[in-house]
Write a protein that holds these residues in place. Structure first.
Motif, PDB file in Angstrom:
ATOM      1  N   LYS A   1       0.819  -1.217   0.000  1.00 21.66           N
ATOM      2  CA  LYS A   1       0.000   0.000   0.000  1.00 21.66           C
ATOM      3  C   LYS A   1       0.851   1.264   0.000  1.00 21.66           C
ATOM      4  N   SER A   2       1.929   1.283   0.785  1.00 22.53           N
ATOM      5  CA  SER A   2       2.663   2.541   0.945  1.00 22.53           C
ATOM      6  C   SER A   2       4.176   2.385   0.938  1.00 22.53           C
ATOM      7  N   GLY A   3       4.684   1.174   0.844  1.00 19.86           N
ATOM      8  CA  GLY A   3       6.125   0.973   0.933  1.00 19.86           C
ATOM      9  C   GLY A   3       6.850   1.263  -0.373  1.00 19.86           C
ATOM     10  N   GLU A   4       8.177   1.406  -0.280  1.00 14.10           N
ATOM     11  CA  GLU A   4       9.026   1.554  -1.450  1.00 14.10           C
ATOM     12  C   GLU A   4       9.178   0.201  -2.138  1.00 14.10           C
ATOM     13  N   PRO A   5       9.565   0.209  -3.434  1.00 17.19           N
ATOM     14  CA  PRO A   5       9.716  -1.063  -4.143  1.00 17.19           C
ATOM     15  C   PRO A   5      10.667  -2.035  -3.450  1.00 17.19           C
ATOM     16  N   GLN A   6      11.785  -1.520  -2.881  1.00 12.97           N
ATOM     17  CA  GLN A   6      12.738  -2.401  -2.204  1.00 12.97           C
ATOM     18  C   GLN A   6      12.095  -3.050  -0.971  1.00 12.97           C
ATOM     19  N   GLU A   7      11.300  -2.282  -0.204  1.00 14.95           N
ATOM     20  CA  GLU A   7      10.641  -2.832   0.975  1.00 14.95           C
ATOM     21  C   GLU A   7       9.627  -3.898   0.600  1.00 14.95           C
ATOM     22  N   ILE A   8       8.898  -3.640  -0.471  1.00 17.25           N
ATOM     23  CA  ILE A   8       7.903  -4.625  -0.922  1.00 17.25           C
ATOM     24  C   ILE A   8       8.590  -5.903  -1.373  1.00 17.25           C
ATOM     25  N   GLN A   9       9.731  -5.779  -2.058  1.00 19.28           N
ATOM     26  CA  GLN A   9      10.445  -6.966  -2.536  1.00 19.28           C
ATOM     27  C   GLN A   9      10.948  -7.814  -1.365  1.00 19.28           C
ATOM     28  N   VAL A  10      11.477  -7.151  -0.321  1.00 17.03           N
ATOM     29  CA  VAL A  10      11.942  -7.883   0.868  1.00 17.03           C
ATOM     30  C   VAL A  10      10.776  -8.603   1.543  1.00 17.03           C
ATOM     31  N   ALA A  11       9.646  -7.906   1.702  1.00 17.75           N
ATOM     32  CA  ALA A  11       8.471  -8.521   2.331  1.00 17.75           C
ATOM     33  C   ALA A  11       7.959  -9.698   1.518  1.00 17.75           C
ATOM     34  N   LEU A  12       8.015  -9.583   0.199  1.00 17.98           N
ATOM     35  CA  LEU A  12       7.550 -10.673  -0.655  1.00 17.98           C
ATOM     36  C   LEU A  12       8.459 -11.890  -0.537  1.00 17.98           C
ATOM     37  N   ARG A  13       9.771 -11.669  -0.403  1.00 15.87           N
ATOM     38  CA  ARG A  13      10.703 -12.797  -0.235  1.00 15.87           C
ATOM     39  C   ARG A  13      10.471 -13.504   1.106  1.00 15.87           C
ATOM     40  N   HIS A  14      10.270 -12.721   2.176  1.00 16.45           N
ATOM     41  CA  HIS A  14      10.001 -13.330   3.487  1.00 16.45           C
ATOM     42  C   HIS A  14       8.707 -14.148   3.446  1.00 16.45           C
ATOM     43  N   TRP A  15       7.717 -13.630   2.752  1.00 12.19           N
ATOM     44  CA  TRP A  15       6.434 -14.343   2.653  1.00 12.19           C
ATOM     45  C   TRP A  15       6.607 -15.670   1.911  1.00 12.19           C
ATOM     46  N   ILE A  16       7.400 -15.660   0.829  1.00 12.29           N
ATOM     47  CA  ILE A  16       7.649 -16.893   0.064  1.00 12.29           C
ATOM     48  C   ILE A  16       8.399 -17.905   0.926  1.00 12.29           C
ATOM     49  N   ALA A  17       9.409 -17.429   1.678  1.00 10.48           N
ATOM     50  CA  ALA A  17      10.204 -18.343   2.516  1.00 10.48           C
ATOM     51  C   ALA A  17       9.347 -18.989   3.593  1.00 10.48           C
ATOM     52  N   LEU A  18       8.341 -18.278   4.107  1.00 12.47           N
ATOM     53  CA  LEU A  18       7.473 -18.841   5.144  1.00 12.47           C
ATOM     54  C   LEU A  18       6.431 -19.781   4.549  1.00 12.47           C
ATOM     55  N   ARG A  19       5.901 -19.421   3.399  1.00 16.73           N
ATOM     56  CA  ARG A  19       4.881 -20.264   2.769  1.00 16.73           C
ATOM     57  C   ARG A  19       5.475 -21.556   2.212  1.00 16.73           C
ATOM     58  N   TRP A  20       6.656 -21.464   1.615  1.00 15.01           N
ATOM     59  CA  TRP A  20       7.302 -22.630   1.007  1.00 15.01           C
ATOM     60  C   TRP A  20       8.725 -22.738   1.556  1.00 15.01           C
ATOM     61  N   PRO A  21       8.904 -23.375   2.688  1.00 11.76           N
ATOM     62  CA  PRO A  21      10.239 -23.452   3.314  1.00 11.76           C
ATOM     63  C   PRO A  21      11.301 -24.063   2.411  1.00 11.76           C
ATOM     64  N   ALA A  22      10.904 -24.953   1.494  1.00 10.33           N
ATOM     65  CA  ALA A  22      11.896 -25.576   0.608  1.00 10.33           C
ATOM     66  C   ALA A  22      12.545 -24.563  -0.320  1.00 10.33           C
ATOM     67  N   LEU A  23      11.895 -23.385  -0.499  1.00 15.63           N
ATOM     68  CA  LEU A  23      12.435 -22.366  -1.389  1.00 15.63           C
ATOM     69  C   LEU A  23      13.176 -21.276  -0.625  1.00 15.63           C
ATOM     70  N   ARG A  24      13.466 -21.523   0.669  1.00 18.48           N
ATOM     71  CA  ARG A  24      14.017 -20.476   1.528  1.00 18.48           C
ATOM     72  C   ARG A  24      15.321 -19.907   0.977  1.00 18.48           C
ATOM     73  N   HIS A  25      16.163 -20.768   0.408  1.00 19.76           N
ATOM     74  CA  HIS A  25      17.476 -20.325  -0.049  1.00 19.76           C
ATOM     75  C   HIS A  25      17.551 -20.131  -1.566  1.00 19.76           C
ATOM     76  N   GLN A  26      16.410 -20.170  -2.222  1.00 19.35           N
ATOM     77  CA  GLN A  26      16.413 -19.972  -3.672  1.00 19.35           C
ATOM     78  C   GLN A  26      16.323 -18.491  -3.999  1.00 19.35           C
ATOM     79  N   SER A  27      16.870 -18.085  -5.161  1.00 18.16           N
ATOM     80  CA  SER A  27      16.717 -16.713  -5.635  1.00 18.16           C
ATOM     81  C   SER A  27      15.267 -16.487  -6.050  1.00 18.16           C
ATOM     82  N   PRO A  28      14.821 -15.218  -6.094  1.00 17.93           N
ATOM     83  CA  PRO A  28      13.432 -14.958  -6.493  1.00 17.93           C
ATOM     84  C   PRO A  28      13.077 -15.542  -7.844  1.00 17.93           C
ATOM     85  N   ASP A  29      13.997 -15.428  -8.827  1.00 19.15           N
ATOM     86  CA  ASP A  29      13.687 -15.947 -10.160  1.00 19.15           C
ATOM     87  C   ASP A  29      13.525 -17.465 -10.132  1.00 19.15           C
ATOM     88  N   CYS A  30      14.384 -18.149  -9.349  1.00 24.19           N
ATOM     89  CA  CYS A  30      14.252 -19.614  -9.254  1.00 24.19           C
ATOM     90  C   CYS A  30      12.948 -19.986  -8.561  1.00 24.19           C
TER      91      CYS A  30
END
Length: 557
Positions: free
Chosen positions: A467-496
């Motif tokens: 809603k109000s964050g900078e693009p970098q903040e949103i990207q970090v939050a999206l990575r944390h969300w992916i790591a929590l939802r799919w633990p097997a992808l915790r150490h993968q790059s976003p593109d992978c």
């Protein structure tokens, strides 16, 4: 004698009347052809008027005879009746707009209708712009090349301008086609220009041409067909409108082969070429086992992305690399095409220490100065903190025994003793299994509840960031969300992670963020679209899993 003389007199009168009637009929039945001018340029048009006066009706001349030397742009037929000096006359008239197909001395051929033949009309066709009316033309074409000599695969800009002092509509143009050359339309403009004190409306098209072989490159004449006059939306027949054809001059340019003095691995004739490096986060925070993404952009003015070479692969001891598929992009503009090749690589360090990424050098040919040049991305140094990753013991090996097992003399039990021992052992195993299963069943709902609560909290953080964050903040939050939802992808790059999951909304969200963070210049972020995508992502069912099954280990060889 009297009867004979009377017969002769009547016969003479009949012959005289017949001759007069035939003469009148011949005079009344006539096919005439006229043109509005006999001399013009090859890129201009003229009007042929064909009129038939006679008693017979129907039919029309064979206009196909005109197509040997002319292009028939339009043809109209009208039936007219008028009274002139008390004398009534009727005729059929055809108005034909013609455009010459070549230069030189041509003839409008004789045409036939109901036994009548029109006269052939000579036409003189000059080169474009050399007719007597060349300075007073209502519309004309101009072709301009940005250079008169170039190298093979170098960009040539071809500008085609349509000048007009009258209203033109329904403009149709031939596409520019050149054998053994790649052509792209890169710009289209409309503006006004004063020529000899007369205002002209200008319609300009710009093409980027990349010749694939050396020799003389021919730019063929281009044909434009348009309708003059204002379009009347309330009239079914725009009788004052006229269809015209304009033809440009042919051009030629010399294409030179690659210079023998050029020593680069790839032939890159460009107006400018640059290398830009960026990182997904500050390299000073590089830690062992945590991935960091390196983005290198190769941009060249005057080259297509397909012409840009791949960058050298990274091979540094202690670093594992996971390159993504390169992205290619062409940006058209008034100066032609700017090609970009973007290579993204996820880097993971397996041990701490000081590292240096080698420099990257691209050799290219400067088309402005005619000299070989080189652009270099300097070597990059950084430190990695943390404890080294210890590889697991190779399967099949065992540690040596710490002490020698003492030799004990065993007493062979009896049959009933064996049965009792087996029963007691089985009973103990069932008791252990029962308590273990019960404990796991009671702990499983608690673990699942805690995990769902964490996911909900992280989803809320992601929504707030969108809603109000900078693009970098949103990207970090999206990575944390992916790591929590799919633990097997915790150490993968976003593109992978995007590739493994195969979720289109996730891919679109990362594309928007990457364009806003890494693109040069940055692309404005569509926050509304991003919020919609993230809202969809946070509603994904909990059972979603990577589409390719088990993920490979991050440090697998």
């Amino acid at each position: 004698m009297y009867i004979s003389g009377l017969f002769k007199t009547l016969l003479l009168i009949a012959v005289t009347l017949s001759t007069f009637l035939f003469a009148q009929l011949a005079a009344a039945q006539e096919l005439t052809a006229t043109v509005d001018r006999n001399e013009l340029a090859v890129n201009e048009t003229f009007t042929l008027t064909l009129r038939y006066s006679g008693a017979q009706s129907g039919g029309q001349p064979d206009f196909d005879l005109l197509e040997q030397d002319f292009e028939v742009l339009s043809r109209q037929q009208s039936n007219q009746y008028r009274v002139f000096n008390g004398r009534a006359e009727s005729f059929v008239e055809w108005t034909v707009i013609l455009a010459p197909l070549k230069e030189g001395k041509l003839f409008v051929p004789s045409l036939h209708l109901h036994g009548q033949v029109s006269d052939a009309i000579p036409i003189t066709v000059n080169q474009a712009g050399q007719s007597p009316s060349g300075n007073n033309r209502q519309a004309f074409l101009e072709v301009e090349l940005d250079k008169d000599k170039l190298y093979v695969q170098e960009q040539l800009l071809v500008k085609v301008r349509l000048y007009t002092t009258v209203g033109l509509h329904d403009i149709a143009a031939d596409p520019l086609q050149i054998p053994d050359a790649h052509i792209e339309k890169v710009d289209e403009q409309r503006y006004e220009q004063q020529i000899n004190g007369v205002g002209h409306a200008v319609y300009e098209l710009t093409y980027a041409v990349f010749p694939e072989s050396s020799g003389e490159l021919q730019i063929p004449p281009l044909n434009y067909i348009a309708v003059t006059g204002r379009r009347d939306p309330f009239s079914l027949f725009n009788r004052n409108a006229q269809r015209i054809r304009l033809r440009s001059e042919a051009k030629s340019v010399q294409v030179e082969p690659k210079p023998d003095s050029y020593s680069g691995t790839h032939w890159l004739p460009a107006a400018s070429l640059g290398l830009v490096q960026s990182w997904s986060k500050d390299p000073e925070e590089f830690k062992v086992g945590e991935p960091i993404t390196r983005i290198i952009t190769l941009r060249a003015e005057g080259l297509r992305a397909a012409q840009l070479p791949p960058l050298p692969k990274l091979n540094v001891e202690g670093l594992k690399t996971y390159p993504d598929q390169p992205q290619q992009e062409d940006s058209p503009g008034t100066n032609g095409i700017i090609g970009s090749r973007i290579e993204t690589t996820a880097i993971v360090a397996t041990k701490p220490g000081d590292y240096q990424l080698p420099p990257i050098t691209i050799t290219w040919w400067d088309s402005k100065t005619g000299q070989q040049r080189a652009t270099q991305l300097p070597a990059f140094r950084f430190k990695v903190k943390g404890a080294p990753i210890i590889e697991s013991t190779t399967p099949g090996t065992s540690s040596p025994p710490l002490h020698t097992t003492p030799i004990v003399t065993e007493v062979e039990p009896g049959f009933w003793q064996k049965i009792a021992l087996i029963a007691i052992a089985s009973h103990l195993l069932w008791i252990i299994y029962f308590f273990y299963t019960k404990q796991n069943k009671s702990a499983e709902p608690l673990r699942e509840t805690r995990r769902n609560s964490s996911i909900q909290a992280e989803s809320q953080k992601l929504i707030e960031a969108a809603k109000s964050g900078e693009p970098q903040e949103i990207q970090v939050a999206l990575r944390h969300w992916i790591a929590l939802r799919w633990p097997a992808l915790r150490h993968q790059s976003p593109d992978c992670a995007v590739q493994q999951l195969g979720i289109s909304d996730l891919s679109q969200a990362f594309d928007i963020l990457n364009d806003a963070i890494y693109k040069v210049p940055p692309k404005p972020m569509n926050r509304q679209q991003l919020q919609i995508l993230i809202h969809r992502l946070t509603r994904i069912e909990q059972e979603s899993s990577p589409k390719h099954g088990a993920l490979p280990g991050l440090f697998s060889g």
